[in-house]
Enzyme design. Sequence first.
Site, short mmCIF file in Angstrom:
data_model
loop_
_atom_site.label_atom_id
_atom_site.label_comp_id
_atom_site.label_asym_id
_atom_site.label_seq_id
_atom_site.Cartn_x
_atom_site.Cartn_y
_atom_site.Cartn_z
N ARG A 66 0.82 -1.21 0.00
CA ARG A 66 0.00 0.00 0.00
C ARG A 66 0.86 1.28 0.00
NH1 ARG A 66 -5.15 0.96 3.95
NH2 ARG A 66 -5.96 -0.87 2.92
N ARG A 92 -10.57 4.40 -2.65
CA ARG A 92 -9.45 3.84 -1.89
C ARG A 92 -9.04 4.81 -0.80
NH1 ARG A 92 -7.38 -0.58 -3.34
NH2 ARG A 92 -8.39 -1.30 -5.21
N ILE A 93 -8.39 4.24 0.21
CA ILE A 93 -7.88 5.08 1.28
C ILE A 93 -6.61 5.76 0.78
CG2 ILE A 93 -6.90 5.06 3.59
CD1 ILE A 93 -8.82 2.67 4.14
N ASN A 108 -12.35 15.59 -0.39
CA ASN A 108 -13.11 14.37 -0.67
C ASN A 108 -14.60 14.70 -0.64
OD1 ASN A 108 -13.57 11.55 -1.07
ND2 ASN A 108 -14.07 11.37 1.11
N HIS A 110 -18.36 13.00 0.00
CA HIS A 110 -18.95 11.83 0.66
C HIS A 110 -20.48 11.93 0.62
CE1 HIS A 110 -19.01 8.35 3.26
NE2 HIS A 110 -19.96 8.95 3.96
N ASP A 142 -7.81 14.04 5.80
CA ASP A 142 -6.72 13.83 6.76
C ASP A 142 -6.46 12.34 6.87
OD1 ASP A 142 -8.67 12.79 8.39
OD2 ASP A 142 -8.59 14.37 9.90
N ASP A 146 -12.85 9.51 5.96
CA ASP A 146 -14.10 10.30 6.05
C ASP A 146 -14.16 11.10 7.34
OD1 ASP A 146 -14.88 9.23 3.60
OD2 ASP A 146 -15.96 7.57 4.50
C1 GRF Z 1 -20.28 9.90 -5.24
O1 GRF Z 1 -21.58 9.66 -4.76
C2 GRF Z 1 -19.34 10.26 -4.11
O2 GRF Z 1 -19.98 10.85 -3.03
C3 GRF Z 1 -18.81 8.91 -3.71
O3 GRF Z 1 -18.69 8.19 -4.90
C4 GRF Z 1 -19.66 8.65 -5.84
C5 GRF Z 1 -18.98 8.89 -7.15
O4 GRF Z 1 -19.88 9.10 -8.18
N1 GRF Z 1 -17.58 9.07 -2.96
P1 GRF Z 1 -19.37 9.50 -9.65
O5 GRF Z 1 -18.35 8.46 -10.09
O6 GRF Z 1 -18.79 10.87 -9.56
O7 GRF Z 1 -20.59 9.47 -10.49
#
Ligand code: GRF
Length: 210
Positions: A66, A92-93, A108, A110, A142, A146
Amino acid sequence: MSDVNPRLAVLASGTGTNLQALMDDPQVGPHIVVVVSDRPEAMALERARARGIEAVVCRPADHPDRASHDRALRDLLLERDVGYVALAGYMRIVGPELIAAFPNRILNLHPALLPAFPGMHAVEDALAWGVKVTGVTVHIVDEEVDHGPIVAQEPVRVREDDDVESLRGRIHEVEHRIFPRAVRALIEGRLKVEGRVVHVLEELEEREGG
Ligand code: GRF
């Protein structure tokens, strides 16, 4: 503008609708210099190529562990003189060496209102929990998953008849609106981070307009 150059990398693993929203934003799109995916078949790569943006595959399987994958990714971005990174559905992390190279400069996206429902199945988890409101979070990356300081959030109501697909659809609509705004603020140097709190400075026009 910040002192950091606004060259932006977007990392994406999937269909890349959020990458598309970033490319379509007139203030963000021109700054995207590379799109990187861990999956060669990611539609995000095709979207990048269709825009004439360099599309690169960086697969964990091609590296012994990794940490070396993380370093390869970091070096790839540094070689292209990238100043900022947007994770647009990157599944991925992100490792510590990459984060250290871009302190407070990785965002990021979420699909839930963090700190509720972190992890890979946020939409499914929110539905299963029976919440009446979920939403979208944009945060600084960070070293915990998440977890970093929150830049933007917006709620999405859960409807009685929602399934994963319908709820995900409305979450996507919000994402496509708020992610480009947040990334714009990032590359324009308008995010001021104080501990866990992020202040988003207004755009110049808005400030001048009073
Ligand atoms: C999004 O819903 C985002 O929040 C999550 O992965 C999804 C990616 O969607 N982390 P896309 O590939 O941009 O359509």
